[in-house]
Design a protein around this motif. Sequence first.
Motif, PDB file in Angstrom:
ATOM      1  N   ALA A  40       0.843  -1.187   0.000  1.00 27.85           N
ATOM      2  CA  ALA A  40       0.000   0.000   0.000  1.00 27.85           C
ATOM      3  C   ALA A  40       0.884   1.245   0.000  1.00 27.85           C
ATOM      4  CB  ALA A  40      -0.904  -0.014   1.228  1.00 27.85           C
ATOM      5  N   PRO A  41       0.360   2.379  -0.456  1.00 30.42           N
ATOM      6  CA  PRO A  41       1.159   3.607  -0.488  1.00 30.42           C
ATOM      7  C   PRO A  41       1.745   3.946   0.879  1.00 30.42           C
ATOM      8  CG  PRO A  41      -0.869   3.908  -1.705  1.00 30.42           C
ATOM      9  CD  PRO A  41      -0.987   2.573  -1.022  1.00 30.42           C
ATOM     10  N   GLY A  42       3.038   4.206   0.915  1.00 26.38           N
ATOM     11  CA  GLY A  42       3.689   4.587   2.154  1.00 26.38           C
ATOM     12  C   GLY A  42       3.980   3.450   3.105  1.00 26.38           C
ATOM     13  N   LYS A  43       3.692   2.220   2.681  1.00 28.01           N
ATOM     14  CA  LYS A  43       3.912   1.072   3.550  1.00 28.01           C
ATOM     15  C   LYS A  43       4.887   0.093   2.910  1.00 28.01           C
ATOM     16  CE  LYS A  43      -0.503   1.202   5.980  1.00 28.01           C
ATOM     17  NZ  LYS A  43      -1.672   0.406   6.418  1.00 28.01           N
ATOM     18  N   GLU A  44       5.434  -0.779   3.734  1.00 29.59           N
ATOM     19  CA  GLU A  44       6.329  -1.804   3.222  1.00 29.59           C
ATOM     20  C   GLU A  44       5.528  -2.927   2.556  1.00 29.59           C
ATOM     21  OE1 GLU A  44      10.020  -1.389   6.431  1.00 29.59           O
ATOM     22  OE2 GLU A  44       8.855  -3.233   6.315  1.00 29.59           O
ATOM     23  N   ARG A  45       6.201  -3.626   1.673  1.00 28.16           N
ATOM     24  CA  ARG A  45       5.578  -4.786   1.033  1.00 28.16           C
ATOM     25  C   ARG A  45       5.332  -5.855   2.095  1.00 28.16           C
ATOM     26  NH1 ARG A  45       7.812  -6.422  -4.791  1.00 28.16           N
ATOM     27  NH2 ARG A  45       7.549  -4.156  -4.866  1.00 28.16           N
ATOM     28  N   GLU A  46       4.142  -6.437   2.071  1.00 25.43           N
ATOM     29  CA  GLU A  46       3.792  -7.407   3.088  1.00 25.43           C
ATOM     30  C   GLU A  46       3.272  -8.712   2.484  1.00 25.43           C
ATOM     31  OE1 GLU A  46       0.656  -5.944   5.608  1.00 25.43           O
ATOM     32  OE2 GLU A  46      -0.838  -6.008   4.011  1.00 25.43           O
ATOM     33  N   PHE A  47       3.472  -9.766   3.231  1.00 29.61           N
ATOM     34  CA  PHE A  47       3.037 -11.092   2.833  1.00 29.61           C
ATOM     35  C   PHE A  47       1.510 -11.186   2.854  1.00 29.61           C
ATOM     36  CE2 PHE A  47       3.068 -15.604   2.505  1.00 29.61           C
ATOM     37  CZ  PHE A  47       2.127 -16.082   3.400  1.00 29.61           C
TER      38      PHE A  47
END
Length: 122
Positions: A40-47
Amino acid sequence: QVQLVESGGGLVQAGGSLRLSCAASGRTVGNYAMAWFRQAPGKEREFVAAINWNGGYANYADSVKGRFTISRDNAKNTMYLQMNSLQPEDTAVYYCAAHQMYSRRVSEYDYWGQGTQVTVSS
């Protein structure tokens, strides 16, 4: 080398469904674990979810458990993510990835698609 191409993203209202596909080319991924991640914008890539090489084992992030289903068709060299009961917090770019070993960690994956946008409106 493995090339991955996602499709199926789009705009959907809260409570709706989408089905993402990840088509592999260049090499069969039948022996690879595969996974979906999102950012998501401004967030880290997540599983989001992962599946082992033959589809016999799958694992999900707590945030999507019971709503999303990961699957694969090795004959078609394709992986899927069925997303039901979508919520605005599911809005993100969704990426598929492949790796020789099953993992939930972003850093473990060797091959990545370009991503497909999923937007859920409230």
